[in-house]
Design a protein around this motif. Structure first.
Motif, mmCIF file in Angstrom:
data_model
loop_
_atom_site.group_PDB
_atom_site.id
_atom_site.type_symbol
_atom_site.label_atom_id
_atom_site.label_comp_id
_atom_site.label_asym_id
_atom_site.label_seq_id
_atom_site.Cartn_x
_atom_site.Cartn_y
_atom_site.Cartn_z
ATOM 1 N N ARG A 268 8.983 4.973 -7.429
ATOM 2 C CA ARG A 268 8.422 5.563 -8.646
ATOM 3 C C ARG A 268 9.214 6.805 -9.001
ATOM 4 O O ARG A 268 9.259 7.761 -8.230
ATOM 5 N N ASP A 269 9.842 6.792 -10.155
ATOM 6 C CA ASP A 269 10.686 7.895 -10.597
ATOM 7 C C ASP A 269 9.819 9.021 -11.144
ATOM 8 O O ASP A 269 9.259 8.909 -12.236
ATOM 9 N N ALA A 270 9.722 10.090 -10.386
ATOM 10 C CA ALA A 270 8.872 11.213 -10.773
ATOM 11 C C ALA A 270 9.585 12.175 -11.720
ATOM 12 O O ALA A 270 8.976 13.128 -12.188
ATOM 13 N N ARG A 271 10.854 11.922 -12.013
ATOM 14 C CA ARG A 271 11.572 12.770 -12.965
ATOM 15 C C ARG A 271 11.493 12.197 -14.371
ATOM 16 O O ARG A 271 11.181 12.896 -15.320
ATOM 17 N N SER A 272 11.775 10.918 -14.506
ATOM 18 C CA SER A 272 11.878 10.310 -15.838
ATOM 19 C C SER A 272 10.574 9.730 -16.353
ATOM 20 O O SER A 272 10.436 9.524 -17.551
ATOM 21 N N ARG B 62 5.005 11.224 -12.556
ATOM 22 C CA ARG B 62 5.016 12.663 -12.244
ATOM 23 C C ARG B 62 3.591 13.206 -12.220
ATOM 24 O O ARG B 62 3.218 13.954 -11.321
ATOM 25 N N ALA B 63 2.775 12.791 -13.176
ATOM 26 C CA ALA B 63 1.378 13.240 -13.217
ATOM 27 C C ALA B 63 0.606 12.735 -12.004
ATOM 28 O O ALA B 63 -0.190 13.467 -11.418
ATOM 29 N N ALA B 64 0.850 11.483 -11.611
ATOM 30 C CA ALA B 64 0.173 10.929 -10.427
ATOM 31 C C ALA B 64 0.577 11.692 -9.171
ATOM 32 O O ALA B 64 -0.258 11.952 -8.301
ATOM 33 N N LEU B 65 1.852 12.055 -9.072
ATOM 34 C CA LEU B 65 2.339 12.826 -7.922
ATOM 35 C C LEU B 65 1.666 14.186 -7.867
ATOM 36 O O LEU B 65 1.202 14.617 -6.804
ATOM 37 N N LEU B 66 1.577 14.856 -9.008
ATOM 38 C CA LEU B 66 0.924 16.170 -9.052
ATOM 39 C C LEU B 66 -0.560 16.078 -8.734
ATOM 40 O O LEU B 66 -1.098 16.898 -7.983
ATOM 41 N N GLY C 168 0.803 -1.221 0.000
ATOM 42 C CA GLY C 168 0.000 0.000 0.000
ATOM 43 C C GLY C 168 0.836 1.271 0.000
ATOM 44 O O GLY C 168 0.299 2.363 0.143
ATOM 45 N N LEU C 169 2.152 1.121 -0.156
ATOM 46 C CA LEU C 169 3.050 2.278 -0.121
ATOM 47 C C LEU C 169 3.790 2.416 -1.451
ATOM 48 O O LEU C 169 4.105 1.418 -2.095
ATOM 49 N N ALA C 170 4.070 3.650 -1.820
ATOM 50 C CA ALA C 170 4.898 3.924 -3.002
ATOM 51 C C ALA C 170 5.678 5.199 -2.731
ATOM 52 O O ALA C 170 5.126 6.180 -2.230
ATOM 53 N N GLY D 96 -0.357 16.975 -5.067
ATOM 54 C CA GLY D 96 -0.573 18.398 -5.264
ATOM 55 C C GLY D 96 0.659 19.195 -5.648
ATOM 56 O O GLY D 96 0.544 20.340 -6.056
ATOM 57 N N LYS D 97 1.846 18.612 -5.509
ATOM 58 C CA LYS D 97 3.061 19.331 -5.895
ATOM 59 C C LYS D 97 4.117 18.331 -6.362
ATOM 60 O O LYS D 97 4.117 17.180 -5.937
ATOM 61 N N PRO D 98 5.032 18.790 -7.235
ATOM 62 C CA PRO D 98 6.022 17.876 -7.820
ATOM 63 C C PRO D 98 7.262 17.678 -6.941
ATOM 64 O O PRO D 98 8.334 17.387 -7.431
ATOM 65 N N MET D 99 7.115 17.832 -5.641
ATOM 66 C CA MET D 99 8.242 17.736 -4.721
ATOM 67 C C MET D 99 8.500 16.280 -4.334
ATOM 68 O O MET D 99 7.563 15.510 -4.144
ATOM 69 N N VAL D 100 9.775 15.918 -4.229
ATOM 70 C CA VAL D 100 10.162 14.585 -3.778
ATOM 71 C C VAL D 100 11.139 14.724 -2.621
ATOM 72 O O VAL D 100 11.782 15.760 -2.490
#
Length: 125
Positions: free
Chosen positions: A73-77, A82-86, A44-46, A90-94
Motif C-alpha cells: 500500500r503506497d502511503a505517499r501517492s 496514508r489516512a489508514a496508516l495515520l 491478513g498482512l499489508a 498513529g504516524k505516517p512513518m514507513v
C-alpha cells in the motif's frame, strides 16, 4: 529542506529501484499446500510503504526471499492508504506492517528490522 529531500529522492529513486531489481533474491520454494497456507496467512498482512524508501526496499526484498504475497500500500501517492496508516498506526512513518490477528484485532509494526525479524520468525521454512 523538504524540497531538498524531494530532489534527492527524485535523483536517487530510479537507482534504488534498479538496484532492487538487480539484487532481487530467489524466492523460497515450498510445497504447493504449504505455499497455499502462507498465501492464506498473508491475506491478513499489508505493508504501507513508499516505492523508493530504502527501508521499504529492504522489507520488500525479504518478502521476495520468503515468497510472501503481502499487499503493498503506497502511503505517499494514495491518500486513502496514508489516512489508514495515520489512523491505525498513529504516524505516517514507513515501512509499517499492518497485522490482522486471527480474532480481528490489528497490530501496526514499524521499523524495517522488526518487520523483517517478524516475517522470518513467522514464515521461514
Amino acid at each position: 529542506m523538504k524540497t531538498f529531500f524531494k530532489i534527492v529522492r527524485a535523483v536517487l529513486g530510479p537507482f534504488l529501484l534498479l538496484k532492487e531489481r538487480l539484487t532481487a533474491p530467489a524466492g523460497l520454494v515450498r510445497e504447493a499446500a504449504a505455499q497455499a497456507e502462507v498465501e492464506r496467512q498473508c491475506r491478513g498482512l499489508a505493508l504501507y510503504q513508499f516505492t523508493t524508501c530504502p527501508f521499504c526496499i529492504k522489507v520488500r526484498q525479504e518478502m521476495r526471499r520468503l515468497s510472501l504475497p503481502i499487499e503493498l500500500r503506497d502511503a505517499r501517492s494514495d491518500p486513502v492508504h496514508r489516512a489508514a496508516l495515520l489512523e491505525g498506526g498513529g504516524k505516517p512513518m514507513v515501512p509499517c506492517l499492518r497485522i490482522r490477528e486471527a480474532g480481528g484485532a490489528e497490530r501496526w509494526m514499524y521499523e524495517s528490522d522488526d518487520i523483517v525479524a517478524y516475517l522470518r520468525q513467522r514464515f521461514s521454512a
